[in-house]
Design a protein around this motif. Structure first.
Motif, PDB file in Angstrom:
ATOM      1  N   MET A   1       0.846  -1.181   0.000  1.00  0.00           N
ATOM      2  CA  MET A   1       0.000   0.000   0.000  1.00  0.00           C
ATOM      3  C   MET A   1       0.889   1.239   0.000  1.00  0.00           C
ATOM      4  O   MET A   1       1.888   1.311   0.680  1.00  0.00           O
ATOM      5  CB  MET A   1      -0.882  -0.015   1.253  1.00  0.00           C
ATOM      6  N   THR A   2       0.482   2.221  -0.792  1.00  0.00           N
ATOM      7  CA  THR A   2       1.213   3.477  -0.872  1.00  0.00           C
ATOM      8  C   THR A   2       0.541   4.519   0.012  1.00  0.00           C
ATOM      9  O   THR A   2      -0.653   4.732  -0.088  1.00  0.00           O
ATOM     10  CB  THR A   2       1.233   3.989  -2.329  1.00  0.00           C
ATOM     11  N   GLU A   3       1.336   5.150   0.878  1.00  0.00           N
ATOM     12  CA  GLU A   3       0.807   6.193   1.749  1.00  0.00           C
ATOM     13  C   GLU A   3       1.189   7.565   1.215  1.00  0.00           C
ATOM     14  O   GLU A   3       2.245   7.735   0.625  1.00  0.00           O
ATOM     15  CB  GLU A   3       1.338   6.058   3.184  1.00  0.00           C
ATOM     16  N   ILE A   4       0.310   8.511   1.452  1.00  0.00           N
ATOM     17  CA  ILE A   4       0.548   9.904   1.096  1.00  0.00           C
ATOM     18  C   ILE A   4       0.500  10.696   2.406  1.00  0.00           C
ATOM     19  O   ILE A   4      -0.388  10.496   3.226  1.00  0.00           O
ATOM     20  CB  ILE A   4      -0.523  10.413   0.111  1.00  0.00           C
ATOM     21  N   VAL A   5       1.466  11.581   2.603  1.00  0.00           N
ATOM     22  CA  VAL A   5       1.506  12.401   3.811  1.00  0.00           C
ATOM     23  C   VAL A   5       0.598  13.606   3.605  1.00  0.00           C
ATOM     24  O   VAL A   5       0.651  14.276   2.568  1.00  0.00           O
ATOM     25  CB  VAL A   5       2.955  12.863   4.112  1.00  0.00           C
ATOM     26  N   VAL A   6      -0.269  13.865   4.591  1.00  0.00           N
ATOM     27  CA  VAL A   6      -1.165  15.018   4.527  1.00  0.00           C
ATOM     28  C   VAL A   6      -1.059  15.833   5.812  1.00  0.00           C
ATOM     29  O   VAL A   6      -0.758  15.297   6.871  1.00  0.00           O
ATOM     30  CB  VAL A   6      -2.640  14.600   4.278  1.00  0.00           C
ATOM     31  N   TYR A   7      -1.284  17.131   5.686  1.00  0.00           N
ATOM     32  CA  TYR A   7      -1.216  18.033   6.816  1.00  0.00           C
ATOM     33  C   TYR A   7      -2.610  18.475   7.238  1.00  0.00           C
ATOM     34  O   TYR A   7      -3.393  18.946   6.415  1.00  0.00           O
ATOM     35  CB  TYR A   7      -0.416  19.297   6.478  1.00  0.00           C
ATOM     36  N   GLU A   8      -2.903  18.322   8.514  1.00  0.00           N
ATOM     37  CA  GLU A   8      -4.106  18.901   9.105  1.00  0.00           C
ATOM     38  C   GLU A   8      -3.688  20.287   9.576  1.00  0.00           C
ATOM     39  O   GLU A   8      -2.769  20.418  10.387  1.00  0.00           O
ATOM     40  CB  GLU A   8      -4.564  18.039  10.276  1.00  0.00           C
ATOM     41  N   LEU A   9      -4.317  21.321   9.052  1.00  0.00           N
ATOM     42  CA  LEU A   9      -3.879  22.692   9.302  1.00  0.00           C
ATOM     43  C   LEU A   9      -4.777  23.417  10.289  1.00  0.00           C
ATOM     44  O   LEU A   9      -5.978  23.167  10.360  1.00  0.00           O
ATOM     45  CB  LEU A   9      -3.852  23.471   7.987  1.00  0.00           C
ATOM     46  N   ASP A  10      -4.155  24.349  11.039  1.00  0.00           N
ATOM     47  CA  ASP A  10      -4.904  25.248  11.903  1.00  0.00           C
ATOM     48  C   ASP A  10      -5.511  26.346  11.041  1.00  0.00           C
ATOM     49  O   ASP A  10      -5.221  26.453   9.856  1.00  0.00           O
ATOM     50  CB  ASP A  10      -3.978  25.898  12.939  1.00  0.00           C
ATOM     51  N   ARG A  11      -6.268  27.212  11.662  1.00  0.00           N
ATOM     52  CA  ARG A  11      -6.810  28.378  10.966  1.00  0.00           C
ATOM     53  C   ARG A  11      -5.680  29.263  10.472  1.00  0.00           C
ATOM     54  O   ARG A  11      -4.576  29.247  10.989  1.00  0.00           O
ATOM     55  CB  ARG A  11      -7.688  29.182  11.913  1.00  0.00           C
ATOM     56  N   THR A  12      -5.988  30.086   9.516  1.00  0.00           N
ATOM     57  CA  THR A  12      -5.010  31.015   8.941  1.00  0.00           C
ATOM     58  C   THR A  12      -4.610  32.081   9.957  1.00  0.00           C
ATOM     59  O   THR A  12      -5.431  32.628  10.655  1.00  0.00           O
ATOM     60  CB  THR A  12      -5.593  31.698   7.694  1.00  0.00           C
ATOM     61  N   VAL A  13      -3.306  32.352  10.016  1.00  0.00           N
ATOM     62  CA  VAL A  13      -2.751  33.372  10.896  1.00  0.00           C
ATOM     63  C   VAL A  13      -1.947  34.322  10.013  1.00  0.00           C
ATOM     64  O   VAL A  13      -1.211  33.880   9.155  1.00  0.00           O
ATOM     65  CB  VAL A  13      -1.817  32.733  11.957  1.00  0.00           C
TER      66      VAL A  13
ATOM     67  N   HIS B   1      -0.565  13.492   9.157  1.00  0.00           N
ATOM     68  CA  HIS B   1      -1.228  12.196   9.021  1.00  0.00           C
ATOM     69  C   HIS B   1      -0.711  11.466   7.792  1.00  0.00           C
ATOM     70  O   HIS B   1      -0.121  12.068   6.899  1.00  0.00           O
ATOM     71  CB  HIS B   1      -2.740  12.391   8.838  1.00  0.00           C
ATOM     72  N   ALA B   2      -1.010  10.185   7.731  1.00  0.00           N
ATOM     73  CA  ALA B   2      -0.762   9.391   6.536  1.00  0.00           C
ATOM     74  C   ALA B   2      -2.105   8.909   6.026  1.00  0.00           C
ATOM     75  O   ALA B   2      -3.000   8.592   6.806  1.00  0.00           O
ATOM     76  CB  ALA B   2       0.136   8.197   6.859  1.00  0.00           C
ATOM     77  N   ALA B   3      -2.243   8.882   4.710  1.00  0.00           N
ATOM     78  CA  ALA B   3      -3.480   8.415   4.091  1.00  0.00           C
ATOM     79  C   ALA B   3      -3.120   7.475   2.955  1.00  0.00           C
ATOM     80  O   ALA B   3      -2.103   7.666   2.285  1.00  0.00           O
ATOM     81  CB  ALA B   3      -4.282   9.595   3.551  1.00  0.00           C
ATOM     82  N   PRO B   4      -3.937   6.449   2.725  1.00  0.00           N
ATOM     83  CA  PRO B   4      -3.677   5.592   1.574  1.00  0.00           C
ATOM     84  C   PRO B   4      -3.977   6.359   0.288  1.00  0.00           C
ATOM     85  O   PRO B   4      -4.772   7.301   0.285  1.00  0.00           O
ATOM     86  CB  PRO B   4      -4.656   4.431   1.761  1.00  0.00           C
ATOM     87  N   ALA B   5      -3.320   5.959  -0.784  1.00  0.00           N
ATOM     88  CA  ALA B   5      -3.607   6.558  -2.079  1.00  0.00           C
ATOM     89  C   ALA B   5      -4.997   6.110  -2.524  1.00  0.00           C
ATOM     90  O   ALA B   5      -5.476   5.042  -2.148  1.00  0.00           O
ATOM     91  CB  ALA B   5      -2.560   6.121  -3.092  1.00  0.00           C
ATOM     92  N   ALA B   6      -5.637   6.953  -3.311  1.00  0.00           N
ATOM     93  CA  ALA B   6      -6.961   6.621  -3.845  1.00  0.00           C
ATOM     94  C   ALA B   6      -6.827   5.432  -4.802  1.00  0.00           C
ATOM     95  O   ALA B   6      -5.836   5.330  -5.535  1.00  0.00           O
ATOM     96  CB  ALA B   6      -7.541   7.823  -4.573  1.00  0.00           C
ATOM     97  N   PRO B   7      -7.784   4.527  -4.791  1.00  0.00           N
ATOM     98  CA  PRO B   7      -7.727   3.367  -5.698  1.00  0.00           C
ATOM     99  C   PRO B   7      -7.597   3.805  -7.158  1.00  0.00           C
ATOM    100  O   PRO B   7      -8.344   4.668  -7.619  1.00  0.00           O
ATOM    101  CB  PRO B   7      -9.070   2.666  -5.461  1.00  0.00           C
ATOM    102  N   GLY B   8      -6.629   3.240  -7.841  1.00  0.00           N
ATOM    103  CA  GLY B   8      -6.411   3.539  -9.249  1.00  0.00           C
ATOM    104  C   GLY B   8      -5.715   4.854  -9.528  1.00  0.00           C
ATOM    105  O   GLY B   8      -5.442   5.184 -10.662  1.00  0.00           O
ATOM    106  N   THR B   9      -5.431   5.640  -8.497  1.00  0.00           N
ATOM    107  CA  THR B   9      -4.767   6.935  -8.669  1.00  0.00           C
ATOM    108  C   THR B   9      -3.699   7.085  -7.593  1.00  0.00           C
ATOM    109  O   THR B   9      -3.943   7.678  -6.542  1.00  0.00           O
ATOM    110  CB  THR B   9      -5.789   8.092  -8.557  1.00  0.00           C
ATOM    111  N   PRO B  10      -2.508   6.557  -7.818  1.00  0.00           N
ATOM    112  CA  PRO B  10      -1.481   6.530  -6.772  1.00  0.00           C
ATOM    113  C   PRO B  10      -1.001   7.897  -6.292  1.00  0.00           C
ATOM    114  O   PRO B  10      -0.386   7.998  -5.247  1.00  0.00           O
ATOM    115  CB  PRO B  10      -0.337   5.748  -7.406  1.00  0.00           C
ATOM    116  N   THR B  11      -1.294   8.978  -7.019  1.00  0.00           N
ATOM    117  CA  THR B  11      -0.850  10.303  -6.583  1.00  0.00           C
ATOM    118  C   THR B  11      -1.957  11.098  -5.896  1.00  0.00           C
ATOM    119  O   THR B  11      -1.712  12.205  -5.426  1.00  0.00           O
ATOM    120  CB  THR B  11      -0.324  11.120  -7.777  1.00  0.00           C
ATOM    121  N   ALA B  12      -3.162  10.542  -5.821  1.00  0.00           N
ATOM    122  CA  ALA B  12      -4.270  11.226  -5.156  1.00  0.00           C
ATOM    123  C   ALA B  12      -4.531  10.585  -3.798  1.00  0.00           C
ATOM    124  O   ALA B  12      -4.448   9.379  -3.630  1.00  0.00           O
ATOM    125  CB  ALA B  12      -5.535  11.151  -6.012  1.00  0.00           C
TER     126      ALA B  12
END
Length: 92
Positions: free
Chosen positions: A1-13, A33-44
């Protein structure tokens, strides 16, 4: 499984800026966080992180774990805000 790193962001400052934020607005990374890639789209990102959070409002990181063999799955500068649940899933 391919993981994609994602950022949970605070409000804009309005104190500085990160790439991709408009006119000096800063969006602080609240949690990495880490999220799996979307099925059939390894970069999403799939719809949920490994800990179950919705990825809709999260920002995809420029960090690709597979490009850094031997390194942690997340960027080193965000080690203090890594989601412990995502980290536990990756470590098993």
């Amino acid at each position: 499984m391919t993981e994609i790193v994602v950022y949970e962001l605070d409000r804009t400052v309005a104190t500085g800026s990160l790439p991709g934020t408009p006119d000096g607005a800063e969006r602080r990374v609240r949690r990495v966080h880490a999220a799996p890639a979307a099925p059939g789209t390894p970069t999403a990102t799939g719809p949920r992180t490994l800990c179950g959070k919705d990825t809709f409002a999260m920002e995809t990181a420029g960090w690709n774990p597979s490009e850094h063999p031997g390194a942690a799955w997340y960027p080193a500068e965000y080690a203090s805000v890594v989601c412990p649940d995502c980290d536990a899933v990756i470590e098993t």
